[in-house]
Design a protein around this motif. Structure first.
Motif, PDB file in Angstrom:
ATOM      1  N   SER A 342     -17.560 -33.777   5.103  1.00 30.44           N
ATOM      2  CA  SER A 342     -18.549 -33.421   6.129  1.00 30.44           C
ATOM      3  C   SER A 342     -18.634 -34.502   7.209  1.00 30.44           C
ATOM      4  O   SER A 342     -18.793 -34.192   8.397  1.00 30.44           O
ATOM      5  N   GLY A 343     -18.510 -35.774   6.789  1.00 33.69           N
ATOM      6  CA  GLY A 343     -18.535 -36.856   7.764  1.00 33.69           C
ATOM      7  C   GLY A 343     -17.319 -36.837   8.673  1.00 33.69           C
ATOM      8  O   GLY A 343     -17.418 -37.085   9.875  1.00 33.69           O
ATOM      9  N   VAL A 344     -16.148 -36.540   8.094  1.00 37.30           N
ATOM     10  CA  VAL A 344     -14.928 -36.429   8.884  1.00 37.30           C
ATOM     11  C   VAL A 344     -15.070 -35.320   9.911  1.00 37.30           C
ATOM     12  O   VAL A 344     -14.805 -35.506  11.107  1.00 37.30           O
ATOM     13  N   ARG A 345     -15.477 -34.143   9.447  1.00 38.07           N
ATOM     14  CA  ARG A 345     -15.609 -33.004  10.353  1.00 38.07           C
ATOM     15  C   ARG A 345     -16.626 -33.282  11.465  1.00 38.07           C
ATOM     16  O   ARG A 345     -16.410 -32.942  12.632  1.00 38.07           O
ATOM     17  N   GLU A 346     -17.735 -33.890  11.091  1.00 40.20           N
ATOM     18  CA  GLU A 346     -18.796 -34.168  12.063  1.00 40.20           C
ATOM     19  C   GLU A 346     -18.265 -34.966  13.244  1.00 40.20           C
ATOM     20  O   GLU A 346     -18.495 -34.604  14.417  1.00 40.20           O
ATOM     21  N   LEU A 347     -17.539 -36.049  12.965  1.00 41.59           N
ATOM     22  CA  LEU A 347     -17.068 -36.919  14.047  1.00 41.59           C
ATOM     23  C   LEU A 347     -15.917 -36.293  14.828  1.00 41.59           C
ATOM     24  O   LEU A 347     -15.830 -36.442  16.058  1.00 41.59           O
ATOM     25  N   VAL A 348     -15.040 -35.566  14.142  1.00 44.89           N
ATOM     26  CA  VAL A 348     -13.911 -34.940  14.841  1.00 44.89           C
ATOM     27  C   VAL A 348     -14.414 -33.902  15.837  1.00 44.89           C
ATOM     28  O   VAL A 348     -14.002 -33.888  17.005  1.00 44.89           O
ATOM     29  N   TYR A 349     -15.304 -33.037  15.392  1.00 43.10           N
ATOM     30  CA  TYR A 349     -15.788 -31.986  16.289  1.00 43.10           C
ATOM     31  C   TYR A 349     -16.724 -32.544  17.353  1.00 43.10           C
ATOM     32  O   TYR A 349     -16.869 -31.961  18.434  1.00 43.10           O
ATOM     33  N   GLN A 350     -17.340 -33.673  17.065  1.00 41.56           N
ATOM     34  CA  GLN A 350     -18.240 -34.285  18.041  1.00 41.56           C
ATOM     35  C   GLN A 350     -17.471 -34.993  19.153  1.00 41.56           C
ATOM     36  O   GLN A 350     -17.855 -34.936  20.317  1.00 41.56           O
ATOM     37  N   ARG A 351     -16.342 -35.629  18.804  1.00 38.58           N
ATOM     38  CA  ARG A 351     -15.651 -36.504  19.758  1.00 38.58           C
ATOM     39  C   ARG A 351     -14.470 -35.851  20.480  1.00 38.58           C
ATOM     40  O   ARG A 351     -14.062 -36.317  21.542  1.00 38.58           O
ATOM     41  N   CYS A 352     -13.893 -34.795  19.892  1.00 39.74           N
ATOM     42  CA  CYS A 352     -12.685 -34.198  20.477  1.00 39.74           C
ATOM     43  C   CYS A 352     -13.025 -33.067  21.444  1.00 39.74           C
ATOM     44  O   CYS A 352     -14.072 -32.414  21.327  1.00 39.74           O
ATOM     45  N   LEU A 353     -12.117 -32.824  22.378  1.00 37.13           N
ATOM     46  CA  LEU A 353     -12.291 -31.716  23.314  1.00 37.13           C
ATOM     47  C   LEU A 353     -12.191 -30.380  22.589  1.00 37.13           C
ATOM     48  O   LEU A 353     -11.448 -30.252  21.602  1.00 37.13           O
ATOM     49  N   PRO A 354     -12.898 -29.350  23.055  1.00 34.41           N
ATOM     50  CA  PRO A 354     -12.877 -28.035  22.392  1.00 34.41           C
ATOM     51  C   PRO A 354     -11.471 -27.461  22.247  1.00 34.41           C
ATOM     52  O   PRO A 354     -11.167 -26.811  21.244  1.00 34.41           O
ATOM     53  N   LEU A 355     -10.587 -27.713  23.205  1.00 28.85           N
ATOM     54  CA  LEU A 355      -9.234 -27.182  23.115  1.00 28.85           C
ATOM     55  C   LEU A 355      -8.504 -27.733  21.892  1.00 28.85           C
ATOM     56  O   LEU A 355      -7.752 -27.012  21.230  1.00 28.85           O
ATOM     57  N   ALA A 356      -8.732 -29.013  21.556  1.00 30.75           N
ATOM     58  CA  ALA A 356      -8.052 -29.642  20.420  1.00 30.75           C
ATOM     59  C   ALA A 356      -8.596 -29.157  19.078  1.00 30.75           C
ATOM     60  O   ALA A 356      -7.888 -29.196  18.066  1.00 30.75           O
ATOM     61  N   THR A 357      -9.842 -28.697  19.054  1.00 33.40           N
ATOM     62  CA  THR A 357     -10.467 -28.293  17.786  1.00 33.40           C
ATOM     63  C   THR A 357     -10.622 -26.783  17.646  1.00 33.40           C
ATOM     64  O   THR A 357     -11.083 -26.312  16.605  1.00 33.40           O
ATOM     65  N   ARG A 358     -10.231 -26.038  18.666  1.00 30.82           N
ATOM     66  CA  ARG A 358     -10.481 -24.586  18.673  1.00 30.82           C
ATOM     67  C   ARG A 358      -9.872 -23.896  17.457  1.00 30.82           C
ATOM     68  O   ARG A 358     -10.517 -23.064  16.817  1.00 30.82           O
ATOM     69  N   ASP A 359      -8.637 -24.228  17.134  1.00 32.36           N
ATOM     70  CA  ASP A 359      -7.974 -23.607  15.990  1.00 32.36           C
ATOM     71  C   ASP A 359      -7.643 -24.634  14.912  1.00 32.36           C
ATOM     72  O   ASP A 359      -6.709 -24.456  14.115  1.00 32.36           O
ATOM     73  N   LEU A 360      -8.393 -25.723  14.866  1.00 29.57           N
ATOM     74  CA  LEU A 360      -8.134 -26.813  13.925  1.00 29.57           C
ATOM     75  C   LEU A 360      -8.788 -26.538  12.579  1.00 29.57           C
ATOM     76  O   LEU A 360      -9.971 -26.192  12.511  1.00 29.57           O
TER      77      LEU A 360
END
Length: 403
Positions: A342-360
């Motif tokens: 949950s901590g990993v996901r929180e920071l990745v989705y918080q810091r990365c652009l939506p395009l990089a996380t859209r299908d991640l």
């Protein structure tokens, strides 16, 4: 122009390397696909394929492919035609196995060792264990294809040696490949354990995924990257060393590498164990941390959750650079499950652009403790069956009595 070939004897087999490589790498799984991929005539493909079938290196499986008429059998390397020897050097034990060409484990053993013993003593232990495993595997699989080692250290893959700093003291620049070849006279591969776990995760879990990041979070922290379907090592084999990316601050902790503020020094198993020890808990390793998490000790829960955020911060930087579609979290601390994830996901989705996380997709590994062993086998087999090396493999196979 194709060279004329008669019958199905050794000349046809010795010329069949290209056909074998296409089958082994799954670029062709039927006669029709072999014709198209090889560019050879039907007669030549038939002669070389028949030689491979007769030798036992290739077989027709029970699986079929639609062909517009009668279904055609899928061609594959005969897993029982040979074996490889693999070893994974851990913290206190070495896991060794003989595997067939699928790969699947034929025989295995585990031996204790101490890091302080040095490369000569440890490699002698490995060689002796390999000799016993080879004798067992040869009863049913005959052809000894090669050896592959997994090391818990940075590895210069091109030279096949350890480069420090590492937990294997005294191994820097030691000629591991030369040492093993002198005793066994077979191809030898040496690679970092995290890269091999990455290969195993990719091949066994999602072989069709082109871009993937695997992160091992245990006593230390490391990662491996699949780019365009292949392991990405970088210029010197140091790609993926995220554990020693530094986050500097006034109170940056000292890392085992001698630098301050490394991700490892903040979030690895040994660092969490260090912080738990200062709070009065008995903890030295990542496994000790997990035991305290399972006991629901609030201090352990808090530190692992915070470690997830720290690791998520560095992973978010990697995501922004390589843009993977899949991130897999493995290693001992991954046993804490969503507490870490949950901590990993929180920071990745918080810091990365939506395009990089859209299908991640970010998920936990389901691999067992043998993933580095399987990765070692995949690495070796892909190398010996590659177009540039398969001719040598067939040459060695042809020299066996009765071939």
């Amino acid at each position: 122009m194709d060279r004329p070939e008669q019958g199905h004897g050794k000349p046809a087999l010795e010329d069949a390397g290209g056909i074998l490589s296409l089958i082994a790498t799954r670029r062709a799984s039927s006669r029709a696909e072999l014709l198209q991929a090889s560019g050879l005539s039907r007669v030549t493909v038939t002669q070389r394929l028949n030689a491979l079938l007769l030798s036992g290196l290739v077989r027709e499986t029970e699986e079929t492919l639609p062909s517009g008429g009668r279904p055609t059998r899928v061609l594959a390397v005969n897993a029982a035609s040979g074996f490889v020897l693999v070893a994974n050097i851990g913290e206190t034990h070495i896991h060794l196995a003989a595997m067939d060409l699928k790969p699947a484990i034929v025989a295995q053993t585990t031996i204790p060792f101490t890091v302080e013993s040095g490369p000569n003593v440890i490699l002698t232990q490995i060689e002796d264990a390999f000799s016993d495993l080879a004798a067992e595997a040869a009863k049913t699989h005959h052809f000894f294809v090669g050896i592959s080692l997994s090391l818990p250290t940075p590895v210069d893959f091109k030279r096949g040696c350890v480069v420090g700093p590492s937990v294997l003291h005294g191994w820097d620049d030691f000629d591991i490949i030369g040492r093993l070849k002198a005793r066994f006279d077979v191809p030898v591969s040496v690679e970092n354990d995290v890269n091999l776990m990455t290969i195993s995760e990719h091949r066994r879990r999602s072989p069709l995924t082109d871009d993937m990041l695997f992160v091992k979070i245990g006593t230390g922290i490391g990662s491996g990257m699949i780019a365009a379907g292949h392991l990405f090592r970088g210029a010197q084999g140091a790609a993926g060393d995220i554990g020693h990316i530094q986050f500097l601050s006034d109170d940056a902790p000292l890392c085992r590498c001698g630098k301050f503020g490394c991700v490892e020094a903040r979030a690895a198993g040994w660092a969490i164990a260090r912080d738990l020890s200062t709070r009065g808990f008995k903890a030295e390793t990542a496994r000790d941390v997990i035991e305290l998490v399972e006991q629901r000790k609030p201090e352990a829960l808090m530190l692992v959750r915070e470690a997830g955020r720290t690791i998520g911060e560095v992973i978010s930087d990697v995501v922004s650079i390589i843009n993977p579609s899949l991130i897999v979290i493995g290693g001992t601390l991954a046993q804490s499950g969503d507490l870490l994830l949950s901590g990993v996901r929180e920071l990745v989705y918080q810091r990365c652009l939506p395009l990089a996380t859209r299908d991640l997709t970010i998920e936990l590994s389901t691999a067992q403790d043998d993933s580095a062993l399987f990765g070692a086998a995949y690495l070796l087999l892909e190398d010996v069956f590659s177009p540039g090396n398969v001719g040598r493999l067939i040459g060695r196979f042809s020299m066996q009595p009765g071939t």
